[in-house]
Design an enzyme around this catalytic site. Structure first.
Site, mmCIF file in Angstrom:
data_model
loop_
_atom_site.group_PDB
_atom_site.id
_atom_site.type_symbol
_atom_site.label_atom_id
_atom_site.label_comp_id
_atom_site.label_asym_id
_atom_site.label_seq_id
_atom_site.Cartn_x
_atom_site.Cartn_y
_atom_site.Cartn_z
ATOM 1 N N CYS A 116 0.677 -0.979 0.093
ATOM 2 C CA CYS A 116 0.117 -0.054 -0.133
ATOM 3 C C CYS A 116 0.757 1.303 0.037
ATOM 4 O O CYS A 116 0.510 2.267 -0.156
ATOM 5 C CB CYS A 116 -1.052 -0.042 1.155
ATOM 6 S SG CYS A 116 -2.030 -1.366 1.114
ATOM 7 N N HIS A 256 -2.973 6.717 4.587
ATOM 8 C CA HIS A 256 -3.386 5.611 3.833
ATOM 9 C C HIS A 256 -4.726 5.203 4.506
ATOM 10 O O HIS A 256 -4.878 5.210 5.645
ATOM 11 C CB HIS A 256 -2.388 4.603 3.797
ATOM 12 C CG HIS A 256 -3.054 3.174 3.744
ATOM 13 N ND1 HIS A 256 -3.485 3.173 2.253
ATOM 14 C CD2 HIS A 256 -2.941 1.883 4.185
ATOM 15 C CE1 HIS A 256 -3.742 1.916 2.322
ATOM 16 N NE2 HIS A 256 -3.497 1.152 3.291
ATOM 17 N N ASN A 286 -10.224 0.375 1.224
ATOM 18 C CA ASN A 286 -8.924 0.299 1.136
ATOM 19 C C ASN A 286 -8.532 0.016 -0.444
ATOM 20 O O ASN A 286 -8.597 -1.169 -0.827
ATOM 21 C CB ASN A 286 -8.203 -0.566 1.982
ATOM 22 C CG ASN A 286 -6.640 -0.751 2.180
ATOM 23 O OD1 ASN A 286 -6.137 -0.160 1.233
ATOM 24 N ND2 ASN A 286 -6.106 -1.392 2.909
HETATM 25 O O1 UT7 Z 1 -3.518 -1.582 3.883
HETATM 26 C C1 UT7 Z 1 -2.647 -2.503 4.518
HETATM 27 C C2 UT7 Z 1 -2.648 -2.549 5.836
HETATM 28 N N1 UT7 Z 1 -4.074 -3.271 6.471
HETATM 29 C C3 UT7 Z 1 -4.301 -3.240 7.669
HETATM 30 O O2 UT7 Z 1 -3.328 -2.324 8.280
HETATM 31 C C4 UT7 Z 1 -5.587 -3.662 8.091
HETATM 32 C C5 UT7 Z 1 -5.429 -3.737 9.606
HETATM 33 N N2 UT7 Z 1 -6.421 -4.472 10.139
HETATM 34 C C6 UT7 Z 1 -7.633 -4.046 10.334
HETATM 35 O O3 UT7 Z 1 -8.057 -3.084 9.689
HETATM 36 C C7 UT7 Z 1 -8.788 -4.757 11.206
HETATM 37 O O4 UT7 Z 1 -7.772 -5.863 11.792
HETATM 38 C C8 UT7 Z 1 -9.702 -5.746 10.388
HETATM 39 C C9 UT7 Z 1 -10.689 -4.806 10.013
HETATM 40 C C10 UT7 Z 1 -8.920 -6.444 9.435
HETATM 41 C C11 UT7 Z 1 -10.579 -6.645 11.433
HETATM 42 O O5 UT7 Z 1 -10.925 -5.880 12.715
HETATM 43 P P1 UT7 Z 1 -10.490 -6.404 14.041
HETATM 44 O O6 UT7 Z 1 -11.304 -5.531 14.989
HETATM 45 O O7 UT7 Z 1 -9.298 -6.560 14.326
HETATM 46 O O8 UT7 Z 1 -11.484 -7.825 13.868
HETATM 47 P P2 UT7 Z 1 -10.780 -9.301 14.378
HETATM 48 O O9 UT7 Z 1 -9.868 -9.645 13.297
HETATM 49 O O10 UT7 Z 1 -9.881 -9.493 15.568
HETATM 50 O O11 UT7 Z 1 -11.996 -10.115 14.388
HETATM 51 C C12 UT7 Z 1 -13.156 -9.935 15.247
HETATM 52 C C13 UT7 Z 1 -14.196 -11.051 15.075
HETATM 53 C C14 UT7 Z 1 -13.928 -12.260 14.579
HETATM 54 O O12 UT7 Z 1 -14.756 -12.917 15.115
HETATM 55 P P3 UT7 Z 1 -14.594 -13.945 16.529
HETATM 56 O O13 UT7 Z 1 -13.346 -14.984 16.464
HETATM 57 O O14 UT7 Z 1 -14.315 -12.811 17.694
HETATM 58 O O15 UT7 Z 1 -15.771 -14.757 16.769
HETATM 59 C C15 UT7 Z 1 -13.734 -12.439 13.242
HETATM 60 O O16 UT7 Z 1 -14.160 -13.616 12.750
HETATM 61 O O17 UT7 Z 1 -14.924 -10.245 13.903
HETATM 62 C C16 UT7 Z 1 -14.954 -11.525 12.942
HETATM 63 N N3 UT7 Z 1 -15.112 -10.894 11.590
HETATM 64 C C17 UT7 Z 1 -15.990 -10.505 11.060
HETATM 65 N N4 UT7 Z 1 -17.434 -10.431 11.468
HETATM 66 C C18 UT7 Z 1 -18.322 -9.886 10.391
HETATM 67 C C19 UT7 Z 1 -14.005 -10.764 10.711
HETATM 68 N N5 UT7 Z 1 -14.157 -10.248 9.673
HETATM 69 C C20 UT7 Z 1 -15.644 -9.921 9.810
HETATM 70 C C21 UT7 Z 1 -16.616 -9.611 8.892
HETATM 71 N N6 UT7 Z 1 -18.043 -9.484 9.315
HETATM 72 N N7 UT7 Z 1 -16.454 -8.973 7.660
#
Ligand code: UT7
Length: 331
Positions: A116, A256, A286
């Protein structure tokens, strides 16, 4: 005095097709509420080859707008550099397709792959080339068609990504304005937090699988999130301190756009209020290398950038790569 690049034109484009969070609810197990709360994204744009929306097409459209604003004709360009991880083809570069489309016969053209952060890496290369006198007019682009490498069965990633392109035109300035500096970093040890699952890495043993398996993006979002916040905040401070500037002097931060929560956390660490931070993630998600030049163009066209304003660009992405650039806006 050594010259530096001054941004004299900006342009951007995004595909016509809008994919809303509501529509995504019927593709993967997700909800508008979850996506909005965790990322700030409401919709994103998805390109179509048939409509002439491949990476180099979007890059060309954005470039034409930037060139028009700059009042510079393509045949005077010395350099075309595209930050992208999704060029039309592995080779030739997307930049060469842009060169062909613009009829910019005098320019050297090449792509930069820095996740990115591709746009900021490209900006730095072009700015340095202007500084050495090797290049006068440069076109710097960030363009991506992430929908082509998205795994539409993976809710962890498919809700985040979108397509688009942005471009800036640089000309030399010997005034104390333009791109004052760009600080870039990377850490290959953390490559596996965000990468393309790419069957080409198995050549030649699995030649038969190459045609059938798509390439797609894999991400460990949670670890990436924490790393993004700390890297972005640290490099922003370093870039500002290098010029003896404080966060107070930043008129607009253009970060970004990976996650609104990341942007807010970085702004909080820097003590920059959100009304001095440009965000458009709700509309486009993104778009990797394209987020900063699209945001910069929108901010510019909205009249948010005034002569002598300090603008802080900060980026983070696969590699890992990250960086910050301090720009003194010019008339
Ligand atoms: O551009 C280059 C760099 N990219 C980044 O820097 C992205 C960085 N990361 C993020 O933006 C975030 O970590 C995400 C948006 C990808 C995820 O958000 P999060 O608050 O970190 O969620 P998580 O991965 O800790 O997941 C929390 C829960 C999980 O369920 P359980 O295990 O707690 O039951 C996931 O399975 O949310 C669940 N989950 C979703 N639920 C509904 C993950 N994706 C989704 C979704 N819809 N799309």
């Amino acid at each position: 005095m050594m010259a530096r690049g001054r941004i004299v034109g900006t342009g951007s484009t995004t595909p016509r097709r809008i994919l809303t969070n509501k529509e995504l609810e019927s593709i993967v197990d997700t909800s508008d509420e979850w996506i909005t709360r965790r990322t700030g994204i409401k919709e994103r744009r998805i390109s179509s080859n048939g409509r002439g929306e491949n990476t180099s097409d979007m890059a060309t459209t954005a470039s034409l707008k930037a060139l028009q604003m700059a009042g510079i004709s393509p045949e005077t360009l010395d350099m075309i550099v595209v930050g992208t991880v999704t060029p039309d083809r592995q080779f030739p570069s997307a930049a060469c397709f842009v060169q062909k489309a613009l009829d910019a016969g005098k320019a050297m053209a090449f792509d930069v792959s820095a996740g990115c952060s591709g746009f900021l890496y490209a900006l730095s290369i072009a700015n340095n080339a202007i500084g050495t006198g090797n290049c006068k007019n440069a076109l710097v682009i960030g363009a991506e068609r992430l929908s082509g490498i998205t795994n539409w069965e993976d809710r962890n990633t498919c809700v985040l990504l979108g397509d688009g392109a942005g471009a800036v035109v640089l000309t030399p300035s010997t005034e104390p304005d333009g791109i004052l500096s760009t600080h870039l970093r990377s850490d290959g040890n953390l490559w596996d937090l965000l990468y393309s699952f790419d069957e080409r890495s198995k050549i030649p043993d699995f030649l038969d699988t190459i045609e059938t398996k798509p390439f797609f993006l894999k991400m460990e979002g949670n670890r990436l999130f924490k790393k993004a916040v700390s890297c972005l905040a640290k490099i922003a401070v370093r870039a500002l301190e290098y010029h003896g500037l404080s966060c107070d002097s930043v008129k607009l931060m253009v970060p970004h756009q990976a996650n609104l929560r990341i942007i807010r956390a970085v702004a909080e660490r820097l003590d920059i209020p959100m009304d001095r931070v440009y965000t458009n993630i709700e509309k486009y998600g993104n778009t990797s290398s394209a987020t900063i030049p699209i945001a910069l163009d929108e901010a510019n066209r909205e009249g948010l950038l005034k002569p002598d304003d300090y603008v802080l660009l900060v980026t983070f992405g696969a590699g890992l790569t990250w960086g910050a650039s301090v720009v003194r806006w010019s008339p």
